[in-house]
Design a protein around this motif. Structure first.
Motif, mmCIF file in Angstrom:
data_model
loop_
_atom_site.group_PDB
_atom_site.id
_atom_site.type_symbol
_atom_site.label_atom_id
_atom_site.label_comp_id
_atom_site.label_asym_id
_atom_site.label_seq_id
_atom_site.Cartn_x
_atom_site.Cartn_y
_atom_site.Cartn_z
ATOM 1 N N LEU A 40 42.669 28.844 31.423
ATOM 2 C CA LEU A 40 42.644 30.306 31.337
ATOM 3 C C LEU A 40 42.034 30.903 32.597
ATOM 4 C CD1 LEU A 40 41.611 31.296 27.703
ATOM 5 C CD2 LEU A 40 43.768 31.774 28.853
ATOM 6 N N VAL A 41 40.974 30.268 33.085
ATOM 7 C CA VAL A 41 40.348 30.731 34.322
ATOM 8 C C VAL A 41 41.354 30.669 35.476
ATOM 9 C CG1 VAL A 41 38.537 30.252 36.023
ATOM 10 C CG2 VAL A 41 38.030 30.096 33.585
ATOM 11 N N GLY A 42 42.215 29.652 35.464
ATOM 12 C CA GLY A 42 43.234 29.527 36.503
ATOM 13 C C GLY A 42 44.241 30.663 36.496
ATOM 14 N N GLN A 43 44.419 31.329 35.344
ATOM 15 C CA GLN A 43 45.371 32.441 35.234
ATOM 16 C C GLN A 43 44.739 33.789 35.563
ATOM 17 O OE1 GLN A 43 48.691 32.316 34.372
ATOM 18 N NE2 GLN A 43 48.645 30.094 34.326
ATOM 19 N N LEU A 44 43.429 33.807 35.753
ATOM 20 C CA LEU A 44 42.730 35.087 35.871
ATOM 21 C C LEU A 44 43.053 35.858 37.141
ATOM 22 C CD1 LEU A 44 39.230 34.195 34.384
ATOM 23 C CD2 LEU A 44 41.024 35.605 33.367
ATOM 24 N N THR A 45 43.310 35.152 38.241
ATOM 25 C CA THR A 45 43.628 35.866 39.483
ATOM 26 C C THR A 45 44.848 36.761 39.289
ATOM 27 O OG1 THR A 45 42.704 34.092 40.848
ATOM 28 C CG2 THR A 45 44.216 35.616 41.929
ATOM 29 N N LYS A 51 47.611 42.848 36.346
ATOM 30 C CA LYS A 51 47.506 43.525 35.052
ATOM 31 C C LYS A 51 46.361 44.519 34.992
ATOM 32 C CE LYS A 51 51.017 41.264 33.605
ATOM 33 N NZ LYS A 51 52.303 41.963 33.389
ATOM 34 N N VAL A 52 45.259 44.201 35.669
ATOM 35 C CA VAL A 52 44.107 45.112 35.672
ATOM 36 C C VAL A 52 44.159 46.048 36.868
ATOM 37 C CG1 VAL A 52 41.580 45.241 35.686
ATOM 38 C CG2 VAL A 52 42.721 43.435 34.409
ATOM 39 N N GLY A 53 44.746 45.579 37.987
ATOM 40 C CA GLY A 53 44.858 46.415 39.184
ATOM 41 C C GLY A 53 43.690 46.296 40.134
ATOM 42 N N MET A 54 43.033 45.147 40.153
ATOM 43 C CA MET A 54 41.896 44.946 41.048
ATOM 44 C C MET A 54 42.368 44.489 42.424
ATOM 45 S SD MET A 54 39.285 43.099 38.371
ATOM 46 C CE MET A 54 37.925 43.074 39.538
ATOM 47 N N ALA A 55 41.560 44.777 43.442
ATOM 48 C CA ALA A 55 41.882 44.390 44.818
ATOM 49 C C ALA A 55 41.783 42.874 44.962
ATOM 50 C CB ALA A 55 40.934 45.075 45.788
ATOM 51 N N VAL A 56 42.792 42.265 45.580
ATOM 52 C CA VAL A 56 42.847 40.815 45.661
ATOM 53 C C VAL A 56 41.679 40.242 46.461
ATOM 54 C CG1 VAL A 56 44.355 40.805 47.707
ATOM 55 C CG2 VAL A 56 44.354 38.846 46.145
ATOM 56 N N GLY A 57 41.240 40.945 47.512
ATOM 57 C CA GLY A 57 40.120 40.461 48.316
ATOM 58 C C GLY A 57 38.828 40.407 47.517
ATOM 59 N N GLY A 58 38.568 41.457 46.741
ATOM 60 C CA GLY A 58 37.364 41.501 45.915
ATOM 61 C C GLY A 58 37.378 40.428 44.849
ATOM 62 N N ALA A 121 34.030 46.759 37.903
ATOM 63 C CA ALA A 121 34.937 45.727 37.405
ATOM 64 C C ALA A 121 34.646 44.379 38.056
ATOM 65 C CB ALA A 121 36.391 46.133 37.650
ATOM 66 N N LEU A 122 34.366 44.381 39.362
ATOM 67 C CA LEU A 122 34.071 43.140 40.076
ATOM 68 C C LEU A 122 32.759 42.512 39.587
ATOM 69 C CD1 LEU A 122 35.129 44.015 43.734
ATOM 70 C CD2 LEU A 122 36.155 42.290 42.248
ATOM 71 N N ILE A 123 31.744 43.348 39.316
ATOM 72 C CA ILE A 123 30.479 42.839 38.776
ATOM 73 C C ILE A 123 30.715 42.211 37.405
ATOM 74 C CG2 ILE A 123 28.205 43.512 37.924
ATOM 75 C CD1 ILE A 123 28.170 45.677 40.102
ATOM 76 N N LEU A 405 43.830 30.295 46.953
ATOM 77 C CA LEU A 405 44.937 31.109 46.455
ATOM 78 C C LEU A 405 44.770 32.566 46.872
ATOM 79 C CD1 LEU A 405 47.478 31.239 44.620
ATOM 80 C CD2 LEU A 405 45.935 31.703 42.715
ATOM 81 N N ALA A 406 43.572 33.114 46.632
ATOM 82 C CA ALA A 406 43.313 34.505 47.015
ATOM 83 C C ALA A 406 43.393 34.687 48.523
ATOM 84 C CB ALA A 406 41.930 34.933 46.505
ATOM 85 N N GLY A 407 42.935 33.670 49.289
ATOM 86 C CA GLY A 407 42.989 33.737 50.746
ATOM 87 C C GLY A 407 44.418 33.776 51.265
ATOM 88 N N PHE A 408 45.264 32.916 50.734
ATOM 89 C CA PHE A 408 46.678 32.916 51.123
ATOM 90 C C PHE A 408 47.321 34.263 50.813
ATOM 91 C CE2 PHE A 408 46.600 28.247 51.412
ATOM 92 C CZ PHE A 408 47.503 28.028 52.454
ATOM 93 N N LEU A 409 47.030 34.797 49.623
ATOM 94 C CA LEU A 409 47.613 36.082 49.231
ATOM 95 C C LEU A 409 47.139 37.216 50.143
ATOM 96 C CD1 LEU A 409 47.309 35.807 45.344
ATOM 97 C CD2 LEU A 409 49.407 35.673 46.694
ATOM 98 N N ALA A 410 45.839 37.194 50.469
ATOM 99 C CA ALA A 410 45.291 38.241 51.340
ATOM 100 C C ALA A 410 45.896 38.158 52.737
ATOM 101 C CB ALA A 410 43.773 38.113 51.405
#
Length: 471
Positions: A40-45, A51-58, A121-123, A405-410
């Motif tokens: 489940l943690v693997g799907q969170l990004t 789905k939530v609309g958070m910034a990928v870098g954060g 949201a990030l906190i 994963l987040a780094g590649f996307l950013a």
């Protein structure tokens, strides 16, 4: 019938068999629950960004911080378990303590208050990730991993436990991979849909943990039968101070290799668990295709588990792992050459899954081998801390997987609002889906060529038994 079940059973090495069918099934259930949490943690990004609309870098930074803290807790909890009292039953008591908190925090993972702003949201994301992975998961997984070592002295039963645990872990990955996107889309595809999905997973995890604990508290361990096959008195090992124990592990080269093995394979597993959704959505144009790929993957998985024991018996632990690593690198190479062909993508994913299944059955066996080496070299097993420190590699690997994963996307300028992927987005997805597994599996193959403990263990065990007999 009852009398027959109580008769002593021994394996080919003369070690007493203590496991029953229900023990394997309960063990499978405990690992399935842990696997559901981890996957489940693997799907969170994807959930946080799309789905939530958070910034990928954060999101990437929050996940990285959580995983760094998470990794450190494995060693600490391992040492804490080694210092705790209660005999072998203590390894299951942690599961009971953390079962309800696990269910509660799983639901909280999806109730991100994005309406309060990106910072809040990030906190929230950071806190809930820390609670689930660094605290709850670690306090269950570390002692549960040690069970394989203290539960039985039979290498055959340890291998069977490894097979059932691998099946539980991989089954959890398949469930999350196949069900998450279609089920949440069927429920509306919104954040509320993911919350409902999380509630169901939380309930399943709670029930599995309670069943596993209830079986474990009544189980018979090898030490409960005395020492009739060895005539050597087994005593509860005196705890070793944290700093001294860590120094012992750092001077165990085989533990280092297994640590790296967990680290590197966990990176690829974490990335693979999330990359399929991005690949299906942006390369093939339909994120529901991830369920189709996962369904075919289950067929390969079933075959892989069927052949695992014969393969391991034929090639041994070390060669099985080397074959699996090369076998995972070759399909990745083919995808690098043909990245947009759906049939090639499905076929290579199936082959990689099939080849790597035997490897998954050996994580616990490898850890047990390093524990045996500890006992030979230092006279101390360091059971829970060895497993916890190996878990450190898995946690760091999963964390690095999320960061990578987040780094590649950013770097690729990922934008979830686009109707189709930009060129940079497509190449970033190729990078973490195809090129990364090719490189890391080749690196691990060369590292594992230095692992020669398998051939040395029989003589080491004889020397340990001789020392005990002299006391």
């Amino acid at each position: 019938m009852g009398k027959k079940n109580q008769e002593a059973r021994y394996d080919t090495d003369g070690a007493r068999r203590v496991m029953r069918k229900r023990d394997y099934m309960a063990d499978f259930g405990g690992q399935l629950a842990l696997g559901l949490m981890a996957n489940l943690v693997g799907q969170l990004t994807y959930f946080y960004t799309d789905k939530v609309g958070m910034a990928v870098g954060g999101v990437g930074i929050a996940m990285m911080i959580a995983k760094i803290v998470d990794a450190l807790t494995d060693v600490i909890v391992g040492n804490m378990v080694d210092h705790s009292k209660g005999g072998n039953k203590k390894y299951y008591s942690w599961m009971l303590r953390m079962a309800i908190p696990a269910a509660v925090v799983i639901i909280m993972m999806f109730t991100v208050p994005i309406q309060a702003g990106q910072t809040a949201a990030l906190i929230y994301v950071l806190i809930t990730n820390l609670l689930l992975t660094a605290v709850i998961y670690t306090m269950i997984a570390t002692p549960f991993g040690a069970v394989m070592i203290v539960r039985t002295n039979s290498l055959s039963e340890r291998s069977s436990m490894g097979l059932f645990r691998a099946l539980g872990n991989y089954g959890a990955g398949m469930i999350v991979s196949i069900a998450t996107i279609p089920v949440t889309n069927m429920l509306g595809g919104t954040q509320n849909a993911w919350i409902k999905y999380g509630c169901v997973i939380a309930l399943v995890v709670l029930l599995l943990f309670l069943i596993c604990y209830n079986n474990g508290r009544k189980a018979k361990f090898a030490s409960d039968y005395g020492t009739e096959e060895t005539h050597i008195e087994e005593e509860e090992e005196e705890a070793v101070p944290f700093k001294e124990a860590l120094g012992m592990l750092l001077h165990n080269k085989y533990w280092i290799i297994v640590l790296l093995f967990n680290l590197i394979t966990s990176i690829t597993s974490a990335v693979a668990s999330a990359s399929g959704t991005y690949y299906a959505k942006w390369i093939f144009g339909n994120d529901n295709l991830v369920a189709l790929v996962g369904t075919f993957g289950m067929l390969a998985t079933v075959v892989g588990f069927i052949i695992s024991k014969p393969v391991i018996s034929k090639f041994g632990v070390t060669k099985t792992i080397q074959i699996g690593l090369i076998g995972a690198a070759i399909p990745a190479l083919i995808r690098c050459l043909l990245p947009t062909n759906f049939i090639v993508y499905v076929a290579t994913c199936l082959v990689a899954s099939f080849i790597q299944i035997p490897l998954m059955c050996l994580y616990g066996v490898l850890t047990a081998m390093t524990v045996d080496y500890n006992e030979w070299k230092y006279g101390k097993k360091l059971v829970a801390m060895s497993g916890g420190a190996i878990g450190f590699g898995s946690k760091v690997g999963n964390g690095l997987g999320s960061v990578v994963l987040a780094g590649f996307l950013a770097i690729g300028g990922y934008n979830a609002a686009l109707e189709s992927a930009s060129t940079s987005m497509r190449y970033s997805i190729y990078g973490f889906s195809n090129y990364l597994p090719l490189i890391v599996n080749l690196i691990m193959f060369f590292i594992f060529m230095k692992f020669d403990l398998e051939a040395k263990l029989p003589k080491m065990r004889e020397e340990v038994d001789a020392r005990k007999a002299e006391k």
